[in-house]
Design a protein around this motif. Structure first.
Motif, PDB file in Angstrom:
ATOM      1  N   MET A 119      41.927  47.860  41.412  1.00 23.46           N
ATOM      2  CA  MET A 119      43.154  47.362  40.786  1.00 23.46           C
ATOM      3  C   MET A 119      42.899  46.964  39.340  1.00 23.46           C
ATOM      4  O   MET A 119      43.710  47.195  38.451  1.00 23.46           O
ATOM      5  N   ASN A 120      41.746  46.382  39.109  1.00 18.69           N
ATOM      6  CA  ASN A 120      41.354  46.010  37.764  1.00 18.69           C
ATOM      7  C   ASN A 120      41.262  47.248  36.879  1.00 18.69           C
ATOM      8  O   ASN A 120      41.770  47.281  35.762  1.00 18.69           O
ATOM      9  N   TYR A 121      40.633  48.296  37.428  1.00 19.80           N
ATOM     10  CA  TYR A 121      40.443  49.553  36.698  1.00 19.80           C
ATOM     11  C   TYR A 121      41.793  50.193  36.389  1.00 19.80           C
ATOM     12  O   TYR A 121      42.000  50.748  35.317  1.00 19.80           O
ATOM     13  N   LEU A 122      42.726  50.123  37.346  1.00 19.36           N
ATOM     14  CA  LEU A 122      44.040  50.727  37.137  1.00 19.36           C
ATOM     15  C   LEU A 122      44.947  49.860  36.261  1.00 19.36           C
ATOM     16  O   LEU A 122      46.074  50.242  35.961  1.00 19.36           O
ATOM     17  N   GLY A 123      44.454  48.701  35.882  1.00 21.63           N
ATOM     18  CA  GLY A 123      45.242  47.817  35.026  1.00 21.63           C
ATOM     19  C   GLY A 123      46.403  47.143  35.736  1.00 21.63           C
ATOM     20  O   GLY A 123      47.395  46.772  35.123  1.00 21.63           O
ATOM     21  N   ILE A 135      44.516  38.874  50.141  1.00 21.83           N
ATOM     22  CA  ILE A 135      44.657  39.758  48.985  1.00 21.83           C
ATOM     23  C   ILE A 135      45.280  39.014  47.790  1.00 21.83           C
ATOM     24  O   ILE A 135      44.747  39.069  46.689  1.00 21.83           O
ATOM     25  N   PRO A 136      46.395  38.271  47.999  1.00 24.43           N
ATOM     26  CA  PRO A 136      46.931  37.506  46.859  1.00 24.43           C
ATOM     27  C   PRO A 136      45.896  36.569  46.232  1.00 24.43           C
ATOM     28  O   PRO A 136      45.814  36.451  45.016  1.00 24.43           O
ATOM     29  N   LEU A 137      45.087  35.959  47.076  1.00 24.70           N
ATOM     30  CA  LEU A 137      44.081  35.007  46.590  1.00 24.70           C
ATOM     31  C   LEU A 137      43.122  35.686  45.620  1.00 24.70           C
ATOM     32  O   LEU A 137      42.658  35.088  44.657  1.00 24.70           O
ATOM     33  N   VAL A 138      42.849  36.958  45.864  1.00 27.63           N
ATOM     34  CA  VAL A 138      41.861  37.662  45.064  1.00 27.63           C
ATOM     35  C   VAL A 138      42.486  38.329  43.838  1.00 27.63           C
ATOM     36  O   VAL A 138      41.896  38.366  42.774  1.00 27.63           O
ATOM     37  N   VAL A 139      43.707  38.855  43.977  1.00 24.55           N
ATOM     38  CA  VAL A 139      44.252  39.654  42.880  1.00 24.55           C
ATOM     39  C   VAL A 139      45.273  38.928  41.998  1.00 24.55           C
ATOM     40  O   VAL A 139      45.545  39.388  40.903  1.00 24.55           O
ATOM     41  N   LEU A 140      45.851  37.843  42.471  1.00 24.80           N
ATOM     42  CA  LEU A 140      46.837  37.154  41.634  1.00 24.80           C
ATOM     43  C   LEU A 140      46.128  36.048  40.866  1.00 24.80           C
ATOM     44  O   LEU A 140      45.721  35.050  41.434  1.00 24.80           O
ATOM     45  N   ASN A 141      45.979  36.272  39.559  1.00 21.07           N
ATOM     46  CA  ASN A 141      45.085  35.390  38.818  1.00 21.07           C
ATOM     47  C   ASN A 141      45.793  34.354  37.952  1.00 21.07           C
ATOM     48  O   ASN A 141      45.164  33.590  37.267  1.00 21.07           O
ATOM     49  N   LYS A 142      47.124  34.349  37.954  1.00 24.11           N
ATOM     50  CA  LYS A 142      47.769  33.272  37.197  1.00 24.11           C
ATOM     51  C   LYS A 142      48.927  32.673  37.988  1.00 24.11           C
ATOM     52  O   LYS A 142      49.522  33.350  38.834  1.00 24.11           O
TER      53      LYS A 142
END
Lengths: 274, 320
Positions: A128-132, A210-217
């Protein structure tokens, strides 16, 4: 006619009643505890509501709880829509067409039903990071498009729900394959669509990992993340913390309660048929 | 959208002698199933495969990843925390499955009959815990189980029972997690088993009535064998689920209540597989590569448990 209640039956009713009370008691005490001032909360077990609810509300609404709600609704509705459309299309293909890959595809679906997908989490985050897509809600919506359960559920439902003759006669009337699906087949499977949408909504709504890991703000936080942050945000104000739990869970529980029959039938179909 | 669809169809169809159109009946099933396949590979299969690649790397957020072969796996085999997580899963299985299945079975039998009033309401009551956000339950129980001021110990004190230190003692902590899990899943188990029971045709029960099989006999000789596949399904998913318990222990030990910030609970007694993976990957350690290795370790463990379970259940079937 007089109904006789036998002794074992009375015991059974008693036990099931007790179990139901145990099942709902924590919810009740959650609602009651949210109405007390922190210092009064721990002086004894409270069974009737207190009068501190407005002050707790004031503390609670210093966190953007409506933002959490908005994000959760967006993510869950998006997940449900994506899951339903992709699963019903694939289920329709498997159950109403004969094609080379049919068997392979269905066995693949059965196999993937058993794979715990959480275990790809770390690589998923990197991807997900790579895909922006980090910093958006997409990482918690898109994976729900690939629901093995959804495809399985739609396949078995569509098989019996739509008579082949209906599809055939629609073709003769000049519908192409896609308008047969969207205009003839979809209306036939409305109950299955609703059930799958609800289940998908429920799972998305409740998911944390998943939210815990990918939602950063914080502006992207869904309700579970918001609830989690209550425990650190109001470390010492349990009254507000617990009120936050009620505000975060009760409305959606009422919503789900209305559809519990449909949810139950969806959940158990996998167990009963599989 | 159009070009995307075309691409997938061209990939799947061999020998395109005459021009194949998207609206052909032979093409349509591929178009219909393509989105699922694409989504599955992009968002689920690829991450799982890439996890294996990552498990061979020394990969942290701070450095460039370096290939280190199977070194992570060697570390995994010596990692006391990994074994702790596995043994915790087995202990939790032993504590949870018998209780949850029995309670679920009781709910199913009691609420599937026609004799009980308010059947639907009671069914919903027992199903509510499943519908609730697990994080909220974790936080709620963290407060209710708090040794100092939680209602559960207050209630135990009132009726004169000992008040365990739920958060500080390993076995009490395990018992707390088992209790919360059983509380959350029994109703779910119940309604699923209930569907199995209501699916048994009335003819069979009528035949039993004629043969005089009633009460317990009816349950053990008819109901139980008839819903065996459902029981097996529930048992297997619960078994796998024990490796994946996460939200409740996370909140019970690092969230509200006394907020002790204790990863894995007292002496690691509440550390589960998924929690370990989360902690190594994103929590206190941040080692993506080793976290990926833990994922594969868990994969293997879950796979083995599934195979062994199938064996046992399969043998039982042969004996009948």
């Amino acid at each position: 006619m007089i109904k006789r209640i036998t002794f074992p039956k009375a015991i059974m009713i008693l036990i099931i009643g007790l179990m139901s009370i145990v099942a709902v008691l924590p919810f009740y005490s959650m609602m009651v505890m949210g109405t007390y001032y922190i210092n009064d909360l721990f002086t004894g077990i409270k069974m009737v509501p207190g009068n501190y609810v407005m002050q707790n509300m004031k503390t609670l609404f210093t966190v953007p709880i409506f933002t959490y709600y908005k994000n959760s609704i967006l993510a869950a509705a998006g997940s449900a829509a994506l899951c339903v459309i992709i699963s019903s299309m694939c289920g329709y293909a498997i159950s109403k067409y004969t094609f080379k890959m049919k068997k392979v595809l269905f066995n693949f679906v059965l196999l993937t039903l058993m794979i715990p997908t959480q275990l790809g989490l770390i690589a998923f985050m990197i991807e997900m990071n790579y895909l922006g897509l980090m910093g958006t809600l997409w990482p918690i919506i898109l994976p729900n498009g690939a629901s093995a359960f959804g495809v399985y559920w739609m396949t078995s439902y569509i098989k019996d729900a739509i008579p082949d003759e209906v599809i055939e006669s629609a073709r003769i009337d000049g519908c192409n394959e896609y308008s047969v699906f969207f205009r003839i087949a979809l209306p036939f499977i409305k109950p299955a669509v609703i059930t799958l949408a609800l289940l998908s909504f429920l799972w998305s709504w409740n998911s944390l990992l998943i939210p815990l890991v990918v939602l950063n703000k914080e502006s992207l936080f869904t309700l579970p993340l918001g609830i989690k942050s209550l425990s650190t945000g109001f470390r010492n104000d349990y009254g507000a913390q617990i009120l936050g739990l009620s505000v975060g869970t009760i409305p959606i529980l009422i919503f789900f309660s209305f559809f519990s029959k449909s949810l139950i039938s969806g959940l158990s179909s996998a167990a009963v048929k599989g | 959208m159009g070009s995307e669809l075309k691409k997938t169809t061209l990939n799947n169809i061999t020998v395109p002698k005459k021009r194949i159109k998207l609206i052909d009946k032979s093409v349509a099933p591929y178009v219909f199933s393509a989105p699922f396949i694409i989504f599955y590979f992009v968002f689920l299969a690829f991450p799982i495969l890439f996890t294996f690649y990552m498990s061979m790397m020394n990969w942290t957020p701070f450095d460039t990843p370096i290939f280190i072969g199977f070194k992570n796996y060697v570390e995994l085999f010596r990692d006391a925390r990994f074994y702790k997580a596995l043994s915790n899963a087995f202990i939790l299985m032993a504590m949870i499955i018998p209780v949850q299945l029995s309670l679920g079975m009781f709910i199913a039998v009691a609420l599937s009959g026609k004799q009980i009033k308010f059947k639907n309401t009671l069914r919903l009551f027992n199903f509510l815990p499943y519908l609730t956000t697990p994080v909220a339950l974790g936080l709620l129980f963290a407060i209710l189980f708090d040794p100092a001021f939680g209602y559960i110990n207050m209630a135990l004190k009132m009726i004169g029972l000992p008040q365990p230190d739920w958060i500080g003692r390993p076995w009490a902590a395990r018992a707390m997690i088992a209790l919360v899990t059983v509380w959350r899943w029994s109703g779910y188990t119940g309604v699923i088993l209930m569907t199995g029971i209501t699916n048994i045709s009335d003819d069979i029960y009528e035949a039993c009535d004629i043969d005089g099989a009633i009460g317990w006999k009816r349950f053990f000789y008819i109901t139980l064998p008839m819903i065996r596949p459902v029981i097996v399904f529930v048992a297997l998913t619960t078994l796998i689920g024990c490796f994946q318990i996460f939200e409740e222990p996370l909140l019970l030990f690092s969230g509200g209540g006394s907020g002790r910030g204790l990863v894995g609970g007292p002496q690691g007694a509440a550390l589960t597989g998924v929690w370990l993976m989360y902690d190594v990957g994103f929590g206190t350690i941040m080692r993506y590569g080793y976290g990926a290795t833990i994922c594969y370790g868990l994969f293997i463990a879950i796979g083995l448990v599934t195979v062994v379970f199938n064996r046992i259940v399969g043998i039982g079937r042969d004996n009948k």
